[in-house]
Design a protein around this motif. Sequence first.
Motif, PDB file in Angstrom:
ATOM      1  N   PRO A  42       0.807  -1.193   0.224  1.00  0.00           N
ATOM      2  CA  PRO A  42       0.222  -0.212   0.019  1.00  0.00           C
ATOM      3  C   PRO A  42       0.748   1.330  -0.400  1.00  0.00           C
ATOM      4  CG  PRO A  42       0.491  -0.978   2.465  1.00  0.00           C
ATOM      5  CD  PRO A  42       1.082  -1.747   1.232  1.00  0.00           C
ATOM      6  N   VAL A  43       1.740   1.099   0.133  1.00  0.00           N
ATOM      7  CA  VAL A  43       3.014   2.257   0.652  1.00  0.00           C
ATOM      8  C   VAL A  43       4.366   2.136  -0.403  1.00  0.00           C
ATOM      9  CG1 VAL A  43       1.220   3.328   2.354  1.00  0.00           C
ATOM     10  CG2 VAL A  43       3.613   1.480   2.491  1.00  0.00           C
ATOM     11  N   THR A  44       5.025   3.085  -0.521  1.00  0.00           N
ATOM     12  CA  THR A  44       6.203   3.306  -0.807  1.00  0.00           C
ATOM     13  C   THR A  44       7.505   3.547  -0.268  1.00  0.00           C
ATOM     14  OG1 THR A  44       5.570   2.369  -2.968  1.00  0.00           O
ATOM     15  CG2 THR A  44       7.450   2.924  -2.913  1.00  0.00           C
ATOM     16  N   LEU A  45       8.540   3.724  -0.160  1.00  0.00           N
ATOM     17  CA  LEU A  45       9.626   4.033   0.761  1.00  0.00           C
ATOM     18  C   LEU A  45      10.992   3.426  -0.670  1.00  0.00           C
ATOM     19  CD1 LEU A  45      10.331   5.017   3.643  1.00  0.00           C
ATOM     20  CD2 LEU A  45      11.690   2.505   3.752  1.00  0.00           C
ATOM     21  N   SER A  46      11.245   5.048  -0.029  1.00  0.00           N
ATOM     22  CA  SER A  46      11.927   5.577  -1.347  1.00  0.00           C
ATOM     23  C   SER A  46      13.546   6.446  -0.588  1.00  0.00           C
ATOM     24  CB  SER A  46      11.300   6.530  -2.220  1.00  0.00           C
ATOM     25  OG  SER A  46      10.140   6.206  -3.259  1.00  0.00           O
ATOM     26  N   ALA A  47      14.591   5.818  -1.271  1.00  0.00           N
ATOM     27  CA  ALA A  47      15.822   6.770  -1.068  1.00  0.00           C
ATOM     28  C   ALA A  47      16.607   7.416  -2.059  1.00  0.00           C
ATOM     29  CB  ALA A  47      16.588   5.605  -0.211  1.00  0.00           C
ATOM     30  N   PHE A  48      16.867   9.305  -1.291  1.00  0.00           N
ATOM     31  CA  PHE A  48      17.074  10.033  -2.109  1.00  0.00           C
ATOM     32  C   PHE A  48      18.597  10.212  -1.429  1.00  0.00           C
ATOM     33  CE2 PHE A  48      12.401   9.911  -3.154  1.00  0.00           C
ATOM     34  CZ  PHE A  48      12.183  10.184  -4.206  1.00  0.00           C
ATOM     35  N   GLU A  49      19.228  10.390  -2.187  1.00  0.00           N
ATOM     36  CA  GLU A  49      20.566  11.547  -2.171  1.00  0.00           C
ATOM     37  C   GLU A  49      20.275  12.235  -3.529  1.00  0.00           C
ATOM     38  OE1 GLU A  49      25.449   9.959  -3.019  1.00  0.00           O
ATOM     39  OE2 GLU A  49      23.620   8.221  -1.607  1.00  0.00           O
ATOM     40  N   PHE A  50      20.429  13.466  -3.098  1.00  0.00           N
ATOM     41  CA  PHE A  50      20.572  14.581  -4.701  1.00  0.00           C
ATOM     42  C   PHE A  50      21.214  15.974  -3.660  1.00  0.00           C
ATOM     43  CE2 PHE A  50      16.663  15.175  -2.500  1.00  0.00           C
ATOM     44  CZ  PHE A  50      16.211  15.751  -2.400  1.00  0.00           C
ATOM     45  N   ARG A 157      14.679   2.922   8.986  1.00  0.00           N
ATOM     46  CA  ARG A 157      16.250   2.832   8.402  1.00  0.00           C
ATOM     47  C   ARG A 157      16.314   1.191   8.492  1.00  0.00           C
ATOM     48  NH1 ARG A 157      16.925   6.328  12.335  1.00  0.00           N
ATOM     49  NH2 ARG A 157      17.349   8.885  12.040  1.00  0.00           N
ATOM     50  N   THR A 158      16.065   0.485   9.310  1.00  0.00           N
ATOM     51  CA  THR A 158      16.403  -0.546   9.363  1.00  0.00           C
ATOM     52  C   THR A 158      15.808  -1.550   7.612  1.00  0.00           C
ATOM     53  OG1 THR A 158      16.924  -0.613  12.104  1.00  0.00           O
ATOM     54  CG2 THR A 158      16.249  -2.935  10.167  1.00  0.00           C
ATOM     55  N   LEU A 159      14.661  -1.291   8.112  1.00  0.00           N
ATOM     56  CA  LEU A 159      13.825  -2.053   6.394  1.00  0.00           C
ATOM     57  C   LEU A 159      14.074  -1.731   5.494  1.00  0.00           C
ATOM     58  CD1 LEU A 159      10.983  -2.660   5.469  1.00  0.00           C
ATOM     59  CD2 LEU A 159       9.743  -1.186   5.598  1.00  0.00           C
ATOM     60  N   PHE A 160      14.977  -0.497   5.006  1.00  0.00           N
ATOM     61  CA  PHE A 160      15.580  -0.174   3.486  1.00  0.00           C
ATOM     62  C   PHE A 160      16.654  -0.410   3.890  1.00  0.00           C
ATOM     63  CE2 PHE A 160      18.696   2.232   1.557  1.00  0.00           C
ATOM     64  CZ  PHE A 160      17.737   2.238  -0.205  1.00  0.00           C
ATOM     65  N   GLY A 161      17.507  -0.536   4.980  1.00  0.00           N
ATOM     66  CA  GLY A 161      18.745  -1.216   5.082  1.00  0.00           C
ATOM     67  C   GLY A 161      18.553  -2.833   4.347  1.00  0.00           C
ATOM     68  N   MET A 174       5.421  -5.706   5.319  1.00  0.00           N
ATOM     69  CA  MET A 174       5.825  -4.696   6.355  1.00  0.00           C
ATOM     70  C   MET A 174       5.145  -3.348   5.452  1.00  0.00           C
ATOM     71  SD  MET A 174       8.437  -6.132   8.247  1.00  0.00           S
ATOM     72  CE  MET A 174       7.450  -7.207   8.437  1.00  0.00           C
ATOM     73  N   GLY A 175       5.118  -3.464   4.199  1.00  0.00           N
ATOM     74  CA  GLY A 175       3.982  -2.212   4.263  1.00  0.00           C
ATOM     75  C   GLY A 175       1.966  -2.500   5.298  1.00  0.00           C
ATOM     76  N   HIS A 211      -2.988  -9.078  10.036  1.00  0.00           N
ATOM     77  CA  HIS A 211      -1.404  -8.438   9.650  1.00  0.00           C
ATOM     78  C   HIS A 211      -1.037 -10.158  10.757  1.00  0.00           C
ATOM     79  CE1 HIS A 211       2.623  -7.920   9.334  1.00  0.00           C
ATOM     80  NE2 HIS A 211       2.785  -7.851  11.574  1.00  0.00           N
ATOM     81  N   TYR A 212      -1.679 -10.030  12.258  1.00  0.00           N
ATOM     82  CA  TYR A 212      -1.382 -10.973  12.441  1.00  0.00           C
ATOM     83  C   TYR A 212      -2.600 -12.451  12.028  1.00  0.00           C
ATOM     84  CZ  TYR A 212      -2.365 -14.576  17.205  1.00  0.00           C
ATOM     85  OH  TYR A 212      -2.037 -15.199  17.849  1.00  0.00           O
ATOM     86  N   ILE A 213      -3.799 -12.171  11.214  1.00  0.00           N
ATOM     87  CA  ILE A 213      -4.274 -13.545  11.087  1.00  0.00           C
ATOM     88  C   ILE A 213      -2.704 -14.301   9.349  1.00  0.00           C
ATOM     89  CG2 ILE A 213      -5.570 -14.555   9.243  1.00  0.00           C
ATOM     90  CD1 ILE A 213      -8.082 -12.536  10.972  1.00  0.00           C
ATOM     91  N   GLU A 214      -2.020 -13.156   9.232  1.00  0.00           N
ATOM     92  CA  GLU A 214      -1.583 -13.463   7.770  1.00  0.00           C
ATOM     93  C   GLU A 214      -0.147 -14.521   8.196  1.00  0.00           C
ATOM     94  OE1 GLU A 214      -1.403 -13.932   3.581  1.00  0.00           O
ATOM     95  OE2 GLU A 214      -2.743 -13.373   4.627  1.00  0.00           O
ATOM     96  N   HIS A 215       0.223 -13.739   8.815  1.00  0.00           N
ATOM     97  CA  HIS A 215       1.512 -14.475   9.847  1.00  0.00           C
ATOM     98  C   HIS A 215       1.154 -15.526  10.427  1.00  0.00           C
ATOM     99  CE1 HIS A 215       3.679 -10.526   9.087  1.00  0.00           C
ATOM    100  NE2 HIS A 215       4.032 -11.481   8.266  1.00  0.00           N
ATOM    101  N   ASN A 216      -0.145 -16.100  11.127  1.00  0.00           N
ATOM    102  CA  ASN A 216      -0.414 -17.441  12.034  1.00  0.00           C
ATOM    103  C   ASN A 216      -1.450 -18.067  11.447  1.00  0.00           C
ATOM    104  OD1 ASN A 216       0.865 -16.733  14.832  1.00  0.00           O
ATOM    105  ND2 ASN A 216       0.392 -14.699  14.194  1.00  0.00           N
ATOM    106  N   LEU A 217      -1.246 -18.052   9.924  1.00  0.00           N
ATOM    107  CA  LEU A 217      -2.407 -18.916   9.975  1.00  0.00           C
ATOM    108  C   LEU A 217      -2.158 -20.587   9.603  1.00  0.00           C
ATOM    109  CD1 LEU A 217      -2.795 -17.616   6.087  1.00  0.00           C
ATOM    110  CD2 LEU A 217      -4.484 -17.984   7.661  1.00  0.00           C
ATOM    111  N   PRO A 218      -0.244 -20.836   9.498  1.00  0.00           N
ATOM    112  CA  PRO A 218       0.085 -22.216   9.795  1.00  0.00           C
ATOM    113  C   PRO A 218      -0.525 -22.600  11.361  1.00  0.00           C
ATOM    114  CG  PRO A 218       1.488 -21.150   9.166  1.00  0.00           C
ATOM    115  CD  PRO A 218       0.701 -20.320   9.293  1.00  0.00           C
ATOM    116  N   ASP A 219      -1.216 -22.134  12.652  1.00  0.00           N
ATOM    117  CA  ASP A 219      -1.701 -22.274  13.347  1.00  0.00           C
ATOM    118  C   ASP A 219      -2.605 -23.052  13.745  1.00  0.00           C
ATOM    119  OD1 ASP A 219      -1.778 -23.183  16.468  1.00  0.00           O
ATOM    120  OD2 ASP A 219      -1.916 -20.980  16.730  1.00  0.00           O
ATOM    121  N   PRO A 220      -2.959 -24.337  13.452  1.00  0.00           N
ATOM    122  CA  PRO A 220      -4.501 -24.756  13.590  1.00  0.00           C
ATOM    123  C   PRO A 220      -5.035 -24.655  14.748  1.00  0.00           C
ATOM    124  CG  PRO A 220      -2.748 -26.390  14.523  1.00  0.00           C
ATOM    125  CD  PRO A 220      -1.989 -25.328  13.610  1.00  0.00           C
ATOM    126  N   ASP A 221      -4.437 -24.511  15.753  1.00  0.00           N
ATOM    127  CA  ASP A 221      -5.582 -23.426  16.765  1.00  0.00           C
ATOM    128  C   ASP A 221      -6.080 -22.163  16.922  1.00  0.00           C
ATOM    129  OD1 ASP A 221      -5.416 -25.764  18.784  1.00  0.00           O
ATOM    130  OD2 ASP A 221      -2.966 -24.691  19.508  1.00  0.00           O
TER     131      ASP A 221
END
Length: 323
Positions: A42-50, A157-161, A174-175, A211-221
């Motif tokens: 849904p979003v975009t992260l850009s690093a600019f240097e100019f 910062r961490t996400l871009f790195g 992550m978005g 977000h929680y559902i997406e990361h816990n789909l393998p959990d049968p509980d």
Amino acid sequence: MPPTDRFEWFLETVSNEVMPLSLSSDRQDNFHADIHDVPLGPVTLSAFEFSPMRAWRSAKHIRQGDPEGYQLVLVTQGSLRVSQEGRETLVAGDFVLSDTSSPMLTECLSADGPIHALTLHIPRSVLPLSPRRLGPLLVHRLPIQEGTTAILAEFLRTLFGQAAHCGAEALLSMGSATVDLVTACFAQHLQSLNEAPVEARSQLVLQRIRHYIEHNLPDPDLSPRTIAERHNISLRTLYTLFDGEPASIAGVIRRRRLERCHDDLARPEMDHRTVQAIAARWGFTHPATFSRSFRETYGTTPTEHRAHARQHRRTDTTEQAQP
């Protein structure tokens, strides 16, 4: 790019890929610029240097093209002087928020070396806070020394790195996390999270649950009850959150599990796994229930879907081998 072509390249690239604007610089003969984009769903992260320059966006530019969103800029080297809606602020080392739908002037300043900035491009539609509500934050320095702004700055910062070490699916998730953090950050600066509109708080909780559902789909509980307990809300509140959604929370869990199974059954690297093993991999504990749900959703059985996918791959391989 040859030094004499760099400024025009930068102007053309930003105007086409970000939004129409005009630029000027006293270093056009040896202009330096570098852009890296990280798509986050849904979003975009850009690093600019100019090199130092001036950028302005007029009403004419807005008519030519408007992404209808916000730009949240973290200035990591140099400084920005931003003017919009009768306001002006000078930012160095902190965040500043601007609206792409209003005329704006930005002066990029640096005593030595280029300006460095991380820019988060946020469509207005993904934020649960209304434009009227966000108005007071525009062209306002958002310090990153403490609180949610500090967390957001370190996260970006961490996400871009680390983006190069993440797959497309991980970056997509992550978005969603980024939108959650941005919303919490803005809400804190708008007095406190508790004072945010009820709708905004509901949307924020809903995004966290998805977000929680997406990361816990393998959990049968994984179930509505465990989700409600994990997010410190009642079952009734959880069901109410999904009242306006296309599917109930149980339906969302089932659909996402079926979609993962559907994809795995068609993947050649999963051919060594049985249908039951793939179903169990995504939280289905009863083979009969899985087969019935799969057929109701896709109009075919899991075994038939896998066989069709294999046949399709063999046909493609044969056609490619033919002269």
